[in-house]
Design an enzyme around this catalytic site. Sequence first.
Site, PDB file in Angstrom:
ATOM      1  N   GLU A  50       0.849  -1.180   0.000  1.00  0.00           N
ATOM      2  CA  GLU A  50       0.000   0.000   0.000  1.00  0.00           C
ATOM      3  C   GLU A  50       0.892   1.239   0.000  1.00  0.00           C
ATOM      4  O   GLU A  50       1.860   1.267   0.756  1.00  0.00           O
ATOM      5  CB  GLU A  50      -0.912   0.030   1.238  1.00  0.00           C
TER       6      GLU A  50
ATOM      7  N   GLU B  95      -2.095  -3.789   7.220  1.00  0.00           N
ATOM      8  CA  GLU B  95      -3.187  -4.744   7.452  1.00  0.00           C
ATOM      9  C   GLU B  95      -3.328  -5.827   6.388  1.00  0.00           C
ATOM     10  O   GLU B  95      -4.436  -6.346   6.188  1.00  0.00           O
ATOM     11  CB  GLU B  95      -4.507  -3.963   7.533  1.00  0.00           C
ATOM     12  N   ASN B  96      -2.251  -6.234   5.686  1.00  0.00           N
ATOM     13  CA  ASN B  96      -2.347  -7.261   4.652  1.00  0.00           C
ATOM     14  C   ASN B  96      -3.245  -8.417   5.097  1.00  0.00           C
ATOM     15  O   ASN B  96      -3.146  -8.872   6.236  1.00  0.00           O
ATOM     16  CB  ASN B  96      -0.965  -7.836   4.356  1.00  0.00           C
TER      17      ASN B  96
ATOM     18  N   GLU C 132      -5.115  -2.588  12.985  1.00  0.00           N
ATOM     19  CA  GLU C 132      -4.876  -3.469  11.829  1.00  0.00           C
ATOM     20  C   GLU C 132      -5.878  -4.621  11.813  1.00  0.00           C
ATOM     21  O   GLU C 132      -6.345  -5.034  10.763  1.00  0.00           O
ATOM     22  CB  GLU C 132      -3.441  -3.999  11.819  1.00  0.00           C
TER      23      GLU C 132
HETATM   24  N1  B3K Z   1      -2.778   1.080   5.744  1.00  0.00           N
HETATM   25  C1  B3K Z   1      -1.476   1.231   6.311  1.00  0.00           C
HETATM   26  C2  B3K Z   1      -0.756   2.449   5.879  1.00  0.00           C
HETATM   27  C3  B3K Z   1      -0.139   2.352   4.541  1.00  0.00           C
HETATM   28  C4  B3K Z   1       0.709   3.568   4.274  1.00  0.00           C
HETATM   29  C5  B3K Z   1       1.267   3.587   2.895  1.00  0.00           C
HETATM   30  N2  B3K Z   1       2.207   4.667   2.716  1.00  0.00           N
HETATM   31  C6  B3K Z   1      -1.519   1.169   7.795  1.00  0.00           C
HETATM   32  C7  B3K Z   1      -2.790   1.521   8.427  1.00  0.00           C
HETATM   33  O1  B3K Z   1      -3.294   2.616   8.351  1.00  0.00           O
HETATM   34  O2  B3K Z   1      -3.386   0.658   9.012  1.00  0.00           O
HETATM   35 ZN    ZN Z   2      -5.231   1.953   8.846  1.00  0.00          ZN
END
Ligand code: B3K
Ligand code: ZN
Length: 862
Positions: free
Chosen positions: A125, A268-269, A302
């Site tokens: 991401e 959060e993959n 997450e």
């Molecule tokens: N979704 C990720 C953040 C990704 C940042 C990319 N530069 C973590 C979070 O907000 O849960």
């Molecule tokens: Zn997030």
Amino acid sequence: MPTSVATRTVKHRTDYKTPAFTISHVDLCFELDAKATIVTSVMQVLRQTANQPLRLDGVMLTLLSVEIDGKEVSADKWQQTTDSLTLNQVPDQFELRIVTQISPQDNTALEGLYLAENTFCTQCEAEGFRRITYFLDRPDVLAVYSSTIIADNSRYPYLLSNGNKVADSINDQGIRTVKWQDPFPKPSYLFALVAGDFDLVADSFITQSGRNVSLELYVDKGAAARGDFAIQALKRAMRWDEQRFNLEYDLDVYMVVAVDFFNMGAMENKGLNVFNSKYVLADAATATDKDFFNIESIIGHEYFHNWTGNRVTCRDWFQLSLKEGLTVFRDQEFSADMASDTLTRIEAIKVMRTAQFAEDASPMAHPIRPEHVVEMNNFYTVTVYDKGAEVIRMLQTILGKDAFAAGLALYLQRHDGQAVTCDDFIQAMQDAAGVDLSQFRLWYSQSGTPELTATQQYDASTKKLTLTLTQHTAATADQAIKQDLHIPVAIEFLFGQQHAKQQHLLDLTANQQQFIFNNIAQPDAIVWLAHFSAPVKLKVDYTDTQLLQIAAKASDGVARWDAMQQFWAKLIAARLQDNNVKQALPTAVIQLMQQLLTQPQADAALTAELLALPDFDTLAEQYQQIPVQQILTLLRQLKIDLAHALAEPLLQCYNRLAVTPYQYTEQDVATRSLRNRCLHYLAELADSTALIAQQISQADNMTDSLAALIASQQAQHVDFAALISSFATKWQDDAHVMDKCFSLVATDPTEQVFAGIDNMLQHKLFSWKNPNRVRALFSAFSMRNPEQFHRLDGKGYQLLADVVAKMDPLNPQISARLITPLLSWRRFDSVRQQAMQNCLTRLLELPKLSNDLYEKVSKSIG
Ligand code: B3K
Ligand code: ZN
């Protein structure tokens, strides 16, 4: 890193087009190698729009081969640019096989697949997947993934990816092959791969429907004991989401991997979270109460993304707040239930009043749903996240908790497995609650911090109280015209000796609106915007007496803290105006603080906050042009005066609060925080060095040791140098504690800070390639050392600019984050403005400026 004019294109939210093709399935195979990893991707591609070429995203990839339905495609049938691969003539439905080569070892940007400290790790991401292979790297292409990982088993015994493990074998040469299958369609940004050697902390969780989920936490060798808190926090989060929102986990395994090289907090993959180890590993000796709090909140965050983000994701990146604002709101609610709700709310309000209000007032101002973006990574901001969460909170306030929960349930049920927009979310809320939210939607499109003015009029003969509210949002860097918003204003009336209270919620929808209360006694004070019911600035002419009355009597701890903060801000503004530093402190506030210090039954966590002066950033936000030196001088003087005026009760309170063996419980956190607040003032008194030395030698935990060191440093004790040097020696091999030491060195308010930082750059654990180390030194310096960062001679600004210039070729996400304090140069006096501008101009002239940095610096200067 190749840059091209094309990749600096500004993308606009309103230009969204559905993808011309989609990919239903993708089978990935990774032959891992530090310098030459081979990635084979087999995709099932489907046309969605006639007469369009297939344009795939791809950056920094060596293309080895392309096949369509088993036939090699010759090079004259495709075009490659620095960020794409286009195939002109393709069937409507086909299998596309692409083989690429990448070099994880050379990837210092920590985006895509990288190798750090013998661990292969991905971060996809927002747009990192295109650094792994050619793909439709956008969140509205949802595919079912399998991933096969092939690597040397002796070096990489754990080969992890999303979903469930379906095959695992080792050949005679010790090469291992593991295959993973993720049943849930997902966008490419949720793909993950990790390969390395770890200690495994294993546990399990039985869901509300009785399914058994394996929980697996992968940490550095030898660090298993430090992972216990995180895994317990994960179980609390899983239970909480079932109980509060009826949301259950959906796979058979939930994995969390902790790595030290990571650009942010965590990711959060699907089924395989990757965490910055700073937000996983903790024990009493090395982590503070704040670290424990953050771990629980980020573990929760997450995990909560599994529904709000993963099962229902964003159609395009302009919708980021759809998942982030909502998930921050969910993690805040979780933290409020697990830890102190008052403190959780106070912390969230502080972030808004410092960082978010500052962002709204800066060249980077944007609505929670941005309109245009050059580099998406620049928009993971306090506005999208924290203001986004405040917008969700306002919805809950307006609709009520039950209707809000029903709206969330409808949203998730309606859009499960889809990539949707913020409008879809609001629509579900509106449909579930039957409330018209058309004006409320403006919070998504309008940037800036509204200013609310509140006045009151009381007619004693008719016993009628008239409240008048006016709203105004000033133009921001990105948007000149503002509209009136729907602002929920919670209020509380405080009446006379009986301490009677009444709470109301006012819906402000017009520019100016009156609210009439008949047959009511005249309130002694009104708490406006209770619990910070909307992310706005409030202008009310409170008297000192009213503020102290609210601080003493309001039913809500947040309102009490807020009143104290406003009291001090008002006093500082008045002294600044009169240019008077040495005025005596008002007796009433001293009396109140004395009372607070001597009430043994009071809530210690709240008391600690009630005794705190506002910080520099909170005060700075109240001035168009920030009077740096005056604020700093006044704050220091107030602290010294308070220490002297309250010396006795401070010491009594400090001594009364028992030191017990460390436990992370709400009560013990509260006790430590009040005790350390006392020490912070006591350190200003002449004979305090022994007290500090005693706390350091007796402490069985990092919270108390660090608090004592900070107290000594901020009071500029001569023996601080010896204290920090023995701290540094004791912890020289522990990277996480050394980060605290780096930050301490960087917050030295004296000129010594420059030599101190130089010295730390030589430390064996410091590395320019590790964002935790760089942030520990330089974010601390630029964001928490206003004395030296804002020096009139510009030396502080130059240091930061040098670091940004050094970091940009290595890791643009980090350089673009570090630059933030320089962007708001217009808020300072002409001397500082010039010094900051010089730094920005110098950066803009760098030959290979990243898109990330370019977007911010050019906006700031332009
Ligand atoms: N979704 C990720 C953040 C990704 C940042 C990319 N530069 C973590 C979070 O907000 O849960
Ligand atoms: Zn997030």
